[in-house]
Design an enzyme around this catalytic site. Structure first.
Site, PDB file in Angstrom:
ATOM      1  N   GLY A  80      11.692 -56.106  22.522  1.00  0.00           N
ATOM      2  CA  GLY A  80      10.827 -57.286  22.609  1.00  0.00           C
ATOM      3  C   GLY A  80      11.022 -58.270  21.487  1.00  0.00           C
ATOM      4  N   GLY A 120       9.190 -53.086  10.150  1.00  0.00           N
ATOM      5  CA  GLY A 120      10.341 -52.615   9.389  1.00  0.00           C
ATOM      6  C   GLY A 120      11.403 -53.701   9.295  1.00  0.00           C
ATOM      7  N   ILE A 144       8.518 -45.224   8.275  1.00  0.00           N
ATOM      8  CA  ILE A 144       8.605 -43.874   7.712  1.00  0.00           C
ATOM      9  C   ILE A 144       9.961 -43.690   7.023  1.00  0.00           C
ATOM     10  CG2 ILE A 144       7.015 -42.851   9.394  1.00  0.00           C
ATOM     11  CD1 ILE A 144       9.579 -41.506  10.663  1.00  0.00           C
ATOM     12  N   ASP A 145      10.950 -44.521   7.391  1.00  0.00           N
ATOM     13  CA  ASP A 145      12.307 -44.339   6.862  1.00  0.00           C
ATOM     14  C   ASP A 145      12.451 -44.752   5.397  1.00  0.00           C
ATOM     15  OD1 ASP A 145      12.785 -43.724   9.504  1.00  0.00           O
ATOM     16  OD2 ASP A 145      13.634 -45.688   9.996  1.00  0.00           O
ATOM     17  N   MET A 187      13.793 -37.384  10.866  1.00  0.00           N
ATOM     18  CA  MET A 187      14.095 -38.809  11.111  1.00  0.00           C
ATOM     19  C   MET A 187      14.538 -39.494   9.815  1.00  0.00           C
ATOM     20  SD  MET A 187      11.243 -40.113  13.805  1.00  0.00           S
ATOM     21  CE  MET A 187      11.441 -39.841  15.562  1.00  0.00           C
ATOM     22  N   GLY A 188      14.684 -40.814   9.915  1.00  0.00           N
ATOM     23  CA  GLY A 188      15.061 -41.588   8.729  1.00  0.00           C
ATOM     24  C   GLY A 188      16.154 -42.595   9.002  1.00  0.00           C
ATOM     25  N   GLU A 240      18.742 -37.208  10.669  1.00  0.00           N
ATOM     26  CA  GLU A 240      19.293 -37.567  11.991  1.00  0.00           C
ATOM     27  C   GLU A 240      20.551 -38.429  11.860  1.00  0.00           C
ATOM     28  OE1 GLU A 240      16.439 -39.906  14.193  1.00  0.00           O
ATOM     29  OE2 GLU A 240      16.263 -41.405  12.604  1.00  0.00           O
ATOM     30  N   HIS A 289       8.952 -37.081  16.594  1.00  0.00           N
ATOM     31  CA  HIS A 289       7.845 -38.009  16.383  1.00  0.00           C
ATOM     32  C   HIS A 289       6.615 -37.387  15.740  1.00  0.00           C
ATOM     33  CE1 HIS A 289      10.541 -39.992  19.137  1.00  0.00           C
ATOM     34  NE2 HIS A 289      10.057 -41.118  18.689  1.00  0.00           N
ATOM     35  N   GLN A 291       6.586 -36.544  12.916  1.00  0.00           N
ATOM     36  CA  GLN A 291       6.606 -37.157  11.583  1.00  0.00           C
ATOM     37  C   GLN A 291       5.888 -38.496  11.542  1.00  0.00           C
ATOM     38  OE1 GLN A 291      10.977 -36.406   9.982  1.00  0.00           O
ATOM     39  NE2 GLN A 291      10.843 -36.247  12.192  1.00  0.00           N
TER      40      GLN A 291
HETATM   41  O1  F6P Z   1      12.408 -46.282  12.304  1.00  0.00           O
HETATM   42  C1  F6P Z   1      11.490 -45.270  12.530  1.00  0.00           C
HETATM   43  C2  F6P Z   1      12.070 -44.212  13.437  1.00  0.00           C
HETATM   44  O2  F6P Z   1      11.103 -43.180  13.590  1.00  0.00           O
HETATM   45  C3  F6P Z   1      13.399 -43.646  12.994  1.00  0.00           C
HETATM   46  O3  F6P Z   1      13.277 -42.699  11.968  1.00  0.00           O
HETATM   47  C4  F6P Z   1      13.914 -43.085  14.306  1.00  0.00           C
HETATM   48  O4  F6P Z   1      15.321 -43.081  14.290  1.00  0.00           O
HETATM   49  C5  F6P Z   1      13.410 -44.081  15.313  1.00  0.00           C
HETATM   50  O5  F6P Z   1      12.322 -44.754  14.739  1.00  0.00           O
HETATM   51  C6  F6P Z   1      12.964 -43.450  16.615  1.00  0.00           C
HETATM   52  O6  F6P Z   1      12.633 -44.460  17.505  1.00  0.00           O
HETATM   53  P1  F6P Z   1      11.791 -44.217  18.841  1.00  0.00           P
HETATM   54  O7  F6P Z   1      10.345 -44.161  18.464  1.00  0.00           O
HETATM   55  O8  F6P Z   1      12.119 -45.394  19.666  1.00  0.00           O
HETATM   56  O9  F6P Z   1      12.245 -42.922  19.439  1.00  0.00           O
END
Ligand code: F6P
Length: 366
Positions: A80, A120, A144-145, A187-188, A240, A289, A291
């Site tokens: 979006g 972000g 969170i990253d 994640m990250g 990841e 998620h 996290q």
């Molecule tokens: O940028 C935050 C984040 O949680 C990343 O750590 C992860 O790669 C991505 O978003 C996951 O995105 P989605 O919520 O679209 O699965």
């Protein structure tokens, strides 16, 4: 524009959610209310300024008791971007369309004086473009990253790290009981902040991060050296975005139009390779998620509330085109261009990397 001239501001939350979004919204609304300003809540990121039907006034009642809540009362979206809106062509194929002028028109039609954009790196890039088109914007760094430049920390990171640390801690007992190896994929995206922090705090044995390409033989050797010392289990944290030296990051599929490619899948690959290389039973856990969900830590709440209040002070001072940023012990501002100039990854010579090595955490390279 001076504080007295401001009448009405808006606030939106964009990109993946992060614990603390509601705390920012609450602080911004309370601070704006004290100055006699009206606040409009824009739903689902910038898309809410295209379809304006869900815009709502946020008053003191709307933000009562939300500081501790995860998610966002405004909803969010990581598709979006109005500058590149995915659109279906009559023959069925997809294309991207620039609808940013509609956003600018709606912003003016609503009589808004400024927008607080919480997001972000993607959201800050969009914010910069709208600032250039005449919408006064103040960004608030969320992810969170923890990978946004210009700020010592983003809110959400502390909560995600705490969840991951708790998971690593809990795995110890089951790993030890079964004499197994566990890989934990966290994640990250392209930065290893969560992986390295939770590995250090949770007492893991190996941490694989995007900034340091790994050699699987080195990882296996670390596990076998523990074995030789009678430590017949190991915990391997895998970001990841981690990748083997000379190899690529693992994605969940091809990039979709209008959104970033999704990373994920390296944890299970590393688990299989460890099993082959050491002969030890290895299980993989993807934290995903979890996290991002649930209540923010006290540290994230304080940071988020500080950012929300600071964003309003910045607007009152007539400033825009900036992001509020943590520069301990204060919250200051940096130009949006600084926040989007680069990704803040883990510096190889940083204290956190030295600490990891000094306490014997294997980073897969030596
Ligand atoms: O940028 C935050 C984040 O949680 C990343 O750590 C992860 O790669 C991505 O978003 C996951 O995105 P989605 O919520 O679209 O699965």
């Amino acid at each position: 524009m001076t504080s007295e001239e401001v009448r009405r501001i808006a606030i939106n939350t964009g990109g993946g959610d992060a614990p603390g979004l509601n705390a920012v919204i609450r602080a911004a609304v309370l601070s704006a209310d004290r100055r006699g300003w009206e606040v409009l809540g824009i739903h689902h990121g910038y898309a809410g300024l295209l379809d304006t039907s869900k815009i709502e006034t946020l008053d003191l009642k709307s933000v009562r008791g939300i500081t501790h809540l995860g998610g966002t009362i405004l909803g969010t979206a990581n598709k979006g971007n109005p500058f590149e809106m995915p659109m279906k062509l009559p023959e069925g194929s997809m294309t991207e369309m620039d609808r940013s002028d509609e956003v600018v028109e709606n912003f003016k039609r609503l009589g808004l004086d400024a927008l607080i954009a919480i997001g972000g790196d993607g959201s800050m890039r969009i914010a910069q473009k709208f600032q250039d088109k005449g919408i006064p914007i103040v960004g608030v760094p969320k992810t969170i990253d923890n990978d946004l430049a210009g700020t010592v920390a983003t809110f959400g990171f502390d909560t995600a790290t705490s969840v991951a640390t708790d998971a690593v801690g809990r795995l110890h007992s089951t790993a030890e009981a079964h004499e197994r190896v566990f890989t934990v994929e966290v994640m990250g995206r392209y930065a290893g902040w969560i992986a390295l922090s939770c590995a250090i705090a949770g007492g893991a044995d190996v941490a694989l991060i995007p900034e340091i390409p790994f050699d699987i033989d080195i990882v296996c050797r670390k596990i076998m050296s523990r074995e030789a010392r009678g430590r017949r289990f190991s915990i391997v944290v895998v970001a990841e975005g981690a990748r083997p030296a000379g190899g690529d990051m693992v994605t969940q599929g091809p990039k979709e139009l209008g959104r970033e490619v999704l990373l994920g899948g390296i944890g299970v690959q590393v688990a299989r390779q460890i099993e082959e290389g050491t002969g030890k039973e290895t299980r993989n856990l993807v934290l995903g998620h979890l996290q991002r969900g649930g209540t923010p830590t006290a540290r994230d709440r304080v940071l988020a509330l500080g950012f929300g209040a600071a964003a309003v002070r910045v607007i009152a001072a007539g400033e825009s085109g900036v992001m509020v940023a943590l520069d301990p012990p204060d919250v200051k501002t940096v130009p949006l261009s600084v926040a989007t100039s680069r990704l803040k990854t883990v510096p190889l010579e940083s204290d956190i990397v030295c600490t990891a090595r000094d306490i014997g955490l294997c980073l897969g390279d030596e």
